[in-house]
Design a protein around this motif. Sequence first.
Motif, PDB file in Angstrom:
ATOM      1  N   SER A   1       0.831  -1.205   0.000  1.00 31.99           N
ATOM      2  CA  SER A   1       0.000   0.000   0.000  1.00 31.99           C
ATOM      3  C   SER A   1       0.864   1.252   0.000  1.00 31.99           C
ATOM      4  CB  SER A   1      -0.927  -0.017   1.211  1.00 31.99           C
ATOM      5  OG  SER A   1      -1.815   1.063   1.178  1.00 31.99           O
TER       6      SER A   1
ATOM      7  N   THR B   1       2.103   1.836  -3.437  1.00 32.70           N
ATOM      8  CA  THR B   1       1.030   2.356  -4.292  1.00 32.70           C
ATOM      9  C   THR B   1       0.910   3.873  -4.172  1.00 32.70           C
ATOM     10  OG1 THR B   1      -0.181   0.278  -4.045  1.00 32.70           O
ATOM     11  CG2 THR B   1      -1.419   2.198  -4.825  1.00 32.70           C
ATOM     12  N   PHE B   2       0.949   4.382  -2.948  1.00 30.23           N
ATOM     13  CA  PHE B   2       0.818   5.829  -2.754  1.00 30.23           C
ATOM     14  C   PHE B   2       2.142   6.551  -2.957  1.00 30.23           C
ATOM     15  CE2 PHE B   2      -3.023   4.383  -0.624  1.00 30.23           C
ATOM     16  CZ  PHE B   2      -3.935   5.318  -1.060  1.00 30.23           C
TER      17      PHE B   2
ATOM     18  N   THR C   1       3.682   6.239  -5.755  1.00 23.75           N
ATOM     19  CA  THR C   1       3.567   6.565  -7.172  1.00 23.75           C
ATOM     20  C   THR C   1       2.791   7.879  -7.337  1.00 23.75           C
ATOM     21  OG1 THR C   1       1.498   5.336  -7.397  1.00 23.75           O
ATOM     22  CG2 THR C   1       3.551   4.089  -7.687  1.00 23.75           C
TER      23      THR C   1
ATOM     24  N   LEU D   1      -0.041   8.304  -8.118  1.00 24.03           N
ATOM     25  CA  LEU D   1      -1.397   8.140  -7.613  1.00 24.03           C
ATOM     26  C   LEU D   1      -1.578   8.832  -6.269  1.00 24.03           C
ATOM     27  CD1 LEU D   1      -4.167   6.670  -7.998  1.00 24.03           C
ATOM     28  CD2 LEU D   1      -3.198   4.780  -6.681  1.00 24.03           C
ATOM     29  N   GLY D   2      -0.522   8.869  -5.455  1.00 23.40           N
ATOM     30  CA  GLY D   2      -0.630   9.478  -4.129  1.00 23.40           C
ATOM     31  C   GLY D   2      -0.796  10.982  -4.159  1.00 23.40           C
ATOM     32  N   ASN D   3      -0.512  11.634  -5.305  1.00 19.97           N
ATOM     33  CA  ASN D   3      -0.643  13.084  -5.408  1.00 19.97           C
ATOM     34  C   ASN D   3      -2.004  13.528  -5.923  1.00 19.97           C
ATOM     35  OD1 ASN D   3       1.934  13.794  -4.441  1.00 19.97           O
ATOM     36  ND2 ASN D   3       2.856  13.447  -6.452  1.00 19.97           N
ATOM     37  N   LEU D   4      -2.904  12.589  -6.176  1.00 15.13           N
ATOM     38  CA  LEU D   4      -4.246  12.974  -6.622  1.00 15.13           C
ATOM     39  C   LEU D   4      -4.946  13.784  -5.532  1.00 15.13           C
ATOM     40  CD1 LEU D   4      -5.495   9.698  -8.360  1.00 15.13           C
ATOM     41  CD2 LEU D   4      -4.539  11.752  -9.419  1.00 15.13           C
TER      42      LEU D   4
ATOM     43  N   THR E   1      -8.578   3.987   1.988  1.00 18.02           N
ATOM     44  CA  THR E   1      -8.005   3.321   0.820  1.00 18.02           C
ATOM     45  C   THR E   1      -6.723   2.584   1.183  1.00 18.02           C
ATOM     46  OG1 THR E   1      -8.889   5.115  -0.541  1.00 18.02           O
ATOM     47  CG2 THR E   1      -7.264   3.658  -1.562  1.00 18.02           C
TER      48      THR E   1
END
Length: 570
Positions: A388, A391-392, A394, A396-399, A411
Amino acid sequence: MGLLQLLVLAVLASERRVAGAAEVFANFSEGLIEFSVGKFRIFELNRPFPEEAVLHDISNNVTFLIFQIHSQYQNTTVSFSPTLLPNASETGTDSGLVFILRPEQSTCTWYLETSDTEPVQNMAILLSYSERDPIPGGCNLEFDLDIDPNIYLEYNFFETTIKFAPANLGYARGADPASCDAETDQDSRWRLQYDVYQYFLPENDLTEDMMLTHLQRMVTVPQVKANALKVVTLMANDKTSISFSSLPGQGIIYNVIVWDPFLNTSAAYVPVHTYACSFEAGEDSCASLGRVSSKVFFTLFALLGFFICFFGHRFWKTELFFIGFIIMGFFFYILITRLTPIKYDVRLILTAVAGSISGMFLVAAWWRCGILSICMLCVGLVLGFLISSVTFFTPLGNLKIFHDDGVFWVTFSCIAILIPVVFMGCLRILNILTCGVVGSYSVVLAVDSYLSTSLSYITLNVLKRALNKDFRRAFTNVPFQTNDFIILAVWGMLAVSGITLQIRRERGRPFFPPHPYKLWKQERERRVTNILDPSYHIPPLRERLYGRLTQIKELFQKEQPAGERTPLLL
């Protein structure tokens, strides 16, 4: 004769190129520095000798100028006048001024000085803009300068925050500037957009020359767009403040480009740089970031993790100790950091003690109860936590959706719980994967304590978010350079090697060891009933301990005389 003329022209041309290149580093007359538009000047400033700067022959189509001066960590002051006034000067490592030109003005003068006792190496440049270009900081209401093109930076251990003043529309010489807040339509400054850019300096390089060289790539609009990473675009009604994750010891340059979509013109603010550490501080300075306590802690942790990577499944109790240490150590460190003001070294020692106690407790629970599902749930959650975190780590974690703590933690927890659920039918594979991936990552953390690497922020970003409530708004970009690729390859090689070795070695063996307490109980009953077993005649544990203590006491007693000492009569 024609050949001779060509040779003469070539020599003259080469001399002209050398002279042009030397202009960047040329000496200037004492007390006066002459600048040219768009050309960098590198020079030294001394405390008792302020300098006057001048620009001649300004073109008529130029409506405003932006002067900027940079140094690595020593402050420099740039001022409109020899007398320093709060609303007419700027002091810092990255300072700039905007010069609004009057009609027919062709010369511009300003002043430079430093209050530092040591000579300051500076790099400066002057940029020109036309009436169609937006004016950075033209609608400043927060800072001292009337028109402020500077980016203001603050940092702590968790985050680095930059702030800047809103821009205004450009206008011709002698004309009145557009009103900043009278209107909000497309003919006002509310149509402007702001692109925030981030540029990483080479890792583990704190030299001044390297910083000044790379800073030249973050000055003009085309250079910024070509070299830097665009992080976010802000609208005119957005707050002009952006937060980033702090990376101590890593040089980072930030800049903002204001864009007028109606005229398709842009202008750059004055770039600002940071290392998220101090060059002058004695403890925790940029030159000595790695603490001895961190090196000792993560080195020992990596030795245990390296063993688990290759032999964790075979030595099941040692792996349980490792897993229990990680779980309790993580939560205990968060708890004492948020609730107590004790120093970092003490927190690390207490974390090690609490983690060790938790590891021994998990081993004892397995020995006494032997519930495999609970132990494997802990193992799977540790692997899920790391996956996990990756994943963040990447983009994706800055969304923007994950800037909300509720969405982020729900999440994050779902991904962590999903891993043991997916592998519930093949627990041995789950256990071997955890040994290989988590054990090898401990080596990465140990490397980071000696040689900085971005891969440590996989878990450190999660820890920061748990410790600081304001970290949720920070962008967590990190550099990924040569060192990181090498360490990533080492991590992958260790993980694959450990997983492959354990799968091959455990082929044909029982999936997990039997319940230790049941084995011990069966062995004790067998010894009681089987009188032919030599262990049957072994005294109970209490009698054996009492016998040992008696032998030890006899070692400290004085030897008593034996027999009669009277001589025999003949």
